[in-house]
Design an enzyme around this catalytic site. Structure first.
Site, PDB file in Angstrom:
ATOM      1  N   LYS A 207     -42.458  10.947  -1.234  1.00 39.61           N
ATOM      2  CA  LYS A 207     -41.718   9.702  -1.481  1.00 39.61           C
ATOM      3  C   LYS A 207     -40.282   9.997  -1.909  1.00 39.61           C
ATOM      4  O   LYS A 207     -39.340   9.312  -1.489  1.00 39.61           O
ATOM      5  CB  LYS A 207     -42.458   8.881  -2.528  1.00 39.61           C
ATOM      6  CG  LYS A 207     -43.793   8.345  -1.996  1.00 39.61           C
ATOM      7  CD  LYS A 207     -44.713   7.872  -3.099  1.00 39.61           C
ATOM      8  CE  LYS A 207     -45.995   7.248  -2.539  1.00 39.61           C
ATOM      9  NZ  LYS A 207     -47.015   7.008  -3.553  1.00 39.61           N
ATOM     10  N   GLY A 304     -52.851   0.329  -3.793  1.00 43.34           N
ATOM     11  CA  GLY A 304     -53.900  -0.686  -3.719  1.00 43.34           C
ATOM     12  C   GLY A 304     -53.777  -1.501  -2.445  1.00 43.34           C
ATOM     13  O   GLY A 304     -52.716  -1.546  -1.808  1.00 43.34           O
TER      14      GLY A 304
HETATM   15  N1  HSE Z   1     -51.981   7.639  -3.671  1.00 47.67           N
HETATM   16  C1  HSE Z   1     -50.791   6.856  -3.670  1.00 47.67           C
HETATM   17  C2  HSE Z   1     -50.444   6.501  -5.103  1.00 47.67           C
HETATM   18  C3  HSE Z   1     -50.980   5.629  -2.841  1.00 47.67           C
HETATM   19  O1  HSE Z   1     -51.323   6.600  -5.955  1.00 47.67           O
HETATM   20  O2  HSE Z   1     -49.306   6.172  -5.381  1.00 47.67           O
HETATM   21  C4  HSE Z   1     -49.734   4.806  -2.654  1.00 47.67           C
HETATM   22  O3  HSE Z   1     -48.745   5.510  -1.944  1.00 47.67           O
END
Ligand code: HSE
Length: 430
Positions: A207, A304
């Site tokens: 990210k 979610g």
């Molecule tokens: N596994 C990721 C989180 C899902 O917990 O942020 C959302 O990108």
């Protein structure tokens, strides 16, 4: 809604948490969604490697053949919600090659192959929507790429992984064990298919790579993100952090230094009074610092089914309305480099309760030129089950990470030190 416009037909790859959320959003209120799309919107085809689900949208065809969905001329827009690199990457490539717009929540594919995919998309004149790839339901992609498109961003920092924030919150506030909190995050559909991606910081690194690329027009490159997860954090650290006025959060950071961009993910002690320190559970929060706007904070559900599906749907609506951004910023020439900036650190060591151990430890730090800002009185550590063990907890003055790590490995070698020494960066939020 203009009924003379032909419907926009979606092909959904994958049937996990986010796809189920998308089906729910679209099927629960089709009239309103089609109104927002400016034309009828339907899920025409669903493909997944898992068997046919009990609940399917009316008229949607189901198969386990993912490639056939992409090639189906009845599918106008491909929604890729499988996760993982392959076959997701190849399916997206194929869809773009066929000139089909793609919507994806797949941060890993973008962080690893984003440049090539966007080149291909731009050659074919089709968009890739990826709002759901960062921050779950928070519209952070749109904010960084569009709302702040004319501004100069200097730093992006925040909580970008819902699972780790959920685990840290449950351990800290409810006394849950790491394992129980992780099991709960899995059951709630927050965790990655490979939960190590959450725990080790891999997901947050994907990210951060995406946000840095959007903010500064640099290549997508997760390989450059310095990565540290939450595996080494235990409940004692959370409790000591609280006594010192902090909470532990897992942060992603991308910032512009004079000559390069620094990107990293790491657990940090954040002051309880800081906004990021008050973010609990699966919530994500991203603070952007930019020249014109100053500091802005984007906060909301970070994972979610419905929150993430809402981001997917917003990309679909943009495509339906012909307002997707096809071009990515590509003005940056900055090199991405490891963060070597100075930080203060929290250190905790468990030691035999013998005279002189504390002095040895502090002498060792002094020998490395590391000053001490705060020191908790050594305490007999009941958790160790031995009256002869104590916890030494301190916060250092600002120092370079490499110097700090050297000092820790020397402290670790003191014979009276028991177990691993905890080292956590302090983020004051300045
Ligand atoms: N596994 C990721 C989180 C899902 O917990 O942020 C959302 O990108």
């Amino acid at each position: 809604m203009n009924h003379s416009v032909p419907p926009l037909k979606l092909g959904v790859c994958g049937l996990g948490t986010v796809a189920s959320g998308l089906i729910e959003l679209i099927t629960q209120n089709p009239a309103r969604i089609s109104e927002r799309a400016g034309r009828p919107l339907s899920i025409t085809r669903i493909a997944s490697r898992t068997p046919r689900p009990a609940r399917m949208p009316a008229h949607a065809e189901f198969s386990t053949d993912l490639a056939a969905l992409i090639d189906d001329p009845e599918v106008d827009v491909v929604v890729e919600l499988i996760g993982g690199v392959e076959p997701a990457h190849s399916l997206i490539e194929r869809a773009l090659e066929l000139g089909k717009p793609v919507v994806t929540a797949n941060k890993e594919v973008l962080a690893r192959h984003g440049d090539a995919l966007f080149l291909r998309a731009s050659a074919r004149g089709v968009p890739i929507g990826f709002e759901a790839s960062v921050g779950g339901g928070i519209p952070i992609i749109k904010a960084v790429r569009e709302s702040l498109g004319g501004d100069e961003i200097s730093r992006i920092v925040g909580i970008v992984n819902g699972t780790t924030n959920f685990i840290l919150s449950r351990m800290d506030e409810d006394g849950a064990s790491f394992e129980d909190a992780l099991a709960e995050a899995k059951a709630l559909g927050y965790a990655e298919a490979v939960p190590d991606y959450d725990i080790e910081g891999v997901d947050a690194a994907h990210k951060v790579a995406i946000l840095a690329s959007l903010a500064w027009g640099i290549p997508f490159d997760v390989g450059e993100v310095h990565m540290q997860g939450i595996a080494g954090i235990d409940r004692d650290d959370l409790a000591f952090a609280r006594r010192l006025g902090y909470v532990v959060r897992h942060l992603g950071l991308a910032q512009k230094a004079e000559t390069h961009i620094e990107t990293c993910v790491f657990p940090a002690l954040v002051p309880k009074s800081n906004l990021l320190g008050s973010v609990c559970g699966v919530t994500n929060a991203v603070e952007v610092t930019s020249r014109a706007l100053g500091k802005s904070l984007f906060i909301g559900a970070g994972a979610g089914a419905l929150p993430t599906a809402n981001s997917v749907l917003s990309d679909v609506l943009d495509i339906a309305n012909g307002r997707s951004v096809k071009r990515l910023p590509s003005h940056g020439r900055e090199r991405v480099a490891d963060s070597q900036s100075c930080a203060t650190y929290y250190l905790r060591a468990q030691a035999d309760d013998k005279t002189g151990v504390l002095a040895r430890l502090t002498d060792l730090l002094a020998g490395q030129g590391i000053g001490i800002d705060a020191l908790l009185q050594p305490e007999i550590d009941a958790a160790l089950g031995s009256p002869s063990a104590a916890s030494i907890v301190l916060i250092t003055h600002a120092t370079e990470e490499s110097r700090m790590r050297q000092a820790v490995s020397r402290i670790q070698a003191i014979p009276e030190i028991r177990g691993p020494v905890s080292l956590i960066r302090v983020f004051e939020g300045e």
